[in-house]
Design a protein around this motif. Structure first.
Motif, short mmCIF file in Angstrom:
data_model
loop_
_atom_site.label_atom_id
_atom_site.label_comp_id
_atom_site.label_asym_id
_atom_site.label_seq_id
_atom_site.Cartn_x
_atom_site.Cartn_y
_atom_site.Cartn_z
N SER A 156 0.99 -1.05 0.21
CA SER A 156 -0.17 0.19 -0.08
C SER A 156 0.69 1.20 0.39
O SER A 156 1.75 1.46 0.80
N LEU A 157 0.21 1.80 -1.21
CA LEU A 157 1.30 3.62 -0.91
C LEU A 157 -0.38 4.25 0.34
O LEU A 157 1.29 5.39 0.72
N ALA A 158 -0.15 4.27 0.63
CA ALA A 158 -0.83 5.27 1.65
C ALA A 158 -0.02 5.95 2.42
O ALA A 158 0.30 6.87 2.88
N PRO A 159 0.71 4.58 3.62
CA PRO A 159 1.72 5.85 4.35
C PRO A 159 2.67 5.68 3.52
O PRO A 159 3.00 7.36 4.49
N LEU A 160 2.90 5.67 2.61
CA LEU A 160 4.10 6.96 1.74
C LEU A 160 3.61 8.08 1.84
O LEU A 160 4.73 8.85 1.89
N LEU A 161 2.67 8.14 0.82
CA LEU A 161 1.86 9.25 0.70
C LEU A 161 1.68 10.14 1.86
O LEU A 161 1.88 11.70 1.69
N GLU A 162 1.70 9.68 2.76
CA GLU A 162 1.31 10.37 3.94
C GLU A 162 2.09 10.83 4.95
O GLU A 162 2.28 12.05 4.85
N TRP A 163 3.00 9.90 4.98
CA TRP A 163 4.59 10.96 5.55
C TRP A 163 4.70 11.43 3.80
O TRP A 163 5.83 12.77 4.93
N ALA A 164 5.25 11.64 2.50
CA ALA A 164 5.49 12.76 1.90
C ALA A 164 5.21 13.92 2.47
O ALA A 164 5.18 14.77 2.00
N THR A 165 3.83 13.69 2.42
CA THR A 165 3.22 15.27 2.64
C THR A 165 3.55 16.47 3.40
O THR A 165 3.73 17.59 3.69
N SER A 166 4.12 15.90 4.79
CA SER A 166 4.88 16.45 5.52
C SER A 166 6.72 17.04 4.87
O SER A 166 7.31 17.26 6.30
N GLN A 167 6.98 16.39 3.75
CA GLN A 167 8.21 16.32 3.56
C GLN A 167 8.33 17.06 1.99
O GLN A 167 9.21 17.05 1.95
N LEU A 176 11.69 9.67 -2.06
CA LEU A 176 10.37 8.54 -2.05
C LEU A 176 10.65 6.72 -1.91
O LEU A 176 9.87 6.38 -1.47
N ALA A 177 11.23 7.02 -3.34
CA ALA A 177 11.58 5.50 -3.11
C ALA A 177 12.35 4.38 -1.89
O ALA A 177 12.54 3.55 -1.76
N GLU A 178 13.57 5.57 -1.49
CA GLU A 178 14.13 4.83 -0.97
C GLU A 178 13.94 4.81 0.84
O GLU A 178 13.52 3.99 1.35
#
Length: 264
Positions: A156-167, A176-178
């Motif tokens: 699932s990409l959901a946790p990644l997207l949630e983290w990304a919006t704060s960075q 993102l990939a890392e």
């Protein structure tokens, strides 16, 4: 639905919405297409939801212009109206005077977009919250075109997207990939499969959305906003903003801003 007015209502409406038309491709009576044409001619905005695009296409108002409809009917729309540039890979297309959406869910996306354009992001977000909906969805309608195999929880990409919006201020596609523990190629494939867009396009969209919120709700100068959202410079922000929204950050702030810009 209780319908209290006939086609005469189109003589004064500012926005005319054509709902889904069943079965798709069935010709609309001339009285309807003529009334739509007259409304458009006097300046009304004509909005087609889902297969309502077939009725709008009958008026000729979509000739030579991009439009969309439900993914099941995009090929039929293109074949029936070859003058229309049918785009199957979007949730909606807005030309200002005419607009079309994909399915009924995308019709809500389009209507929220129109509210956002007319009244600002804060008001559109308030309506979206009341409807228990996100104010803006990313990706294209092709992510709904066929039911994919159920994704495993770790995919699932959901946790990644949630983290990304704060960075956003420092984030890159490589970051993102890392963070996801994936190769850049695998990450791109996951984004395409689940969101219908690339990581780079998704990231730019998030930065532009954050820019719009900051322009509306703060008095930060454009240079400071560019740094905060990760677009590096005011020049880059202005170029990207104009390409995406068709206007400048300054013009957008004058229209929708809630505060006065700070003097530098």
């Amino acid at each position: 639905m209780l319908v209290e007015a006939g086609l005469e209502a189109l003589q004064s409406a500012d926005t005319v919405v054509i709902p889904g038309w069943q079965p798709p491709g069935t010709p609309a009576p001339p009285a309807i297409t003529e009334a739509l044409g007259r409304a458009h001619q006097r300046g009304a905005r004509i909005v087609a939801i889902c297969t309502g695009a077939f009725v709008l296409a009958q008026t000729g108002l979509l000739d030579g212009r991009r439009a969309t409809t439900h993914w099941r009917q995009t090929a039929q729309l293109a074949a029936t109206f070859p003058e229309v540039q049918v785009d199957p890979d979007v949730l909606y297309v807005d030309h200002g005077d005419v607009a079309t959406s994909a399915g009924t869910g995308a019709g809500i996306d389009l209507c929220l977009h129109l509210v956002r354009s007319d009244h600002g992001a804060a008001y559109a977000s308030q309506i979206a919250r009341n409807m228990v909906l996100p104010p803006h969805r990313e990706g294209s309608q092709l992510q709904y075109a066929a039911p994919p195999a159920p994704a495993r929880a770790d995919e699932s990409l959901a946790p990644l997207l949630e983290w990304a919006t704060s960075q956003l201020h420092t984030l890159t596609v490589c970051h993102l990939a890392e963070h996801a523990g994936l190769s850049s190629r695998t990450l791109a494939r996951r984004f395409t499969e689940q969101l219908g867009t690339s990581p780079g396009r998704w990231l730019l969209g998030q930065r532009l959305d954050a820019t719009r919120v900051l322009l509306e709700q703060t008095a930060l100068p454009v240079e400071a906003i560019a740094t905060r959202v990760g677009l590096a410079s005011a020049v880059n922000l202005r170029r990207r903003f104009r390409a995406h929204f068709g206007t400048t950050p300054g013009a957008y702030r004058r229209t929708f801003g809630e505060t006065r810009p700070q003097r530098r």
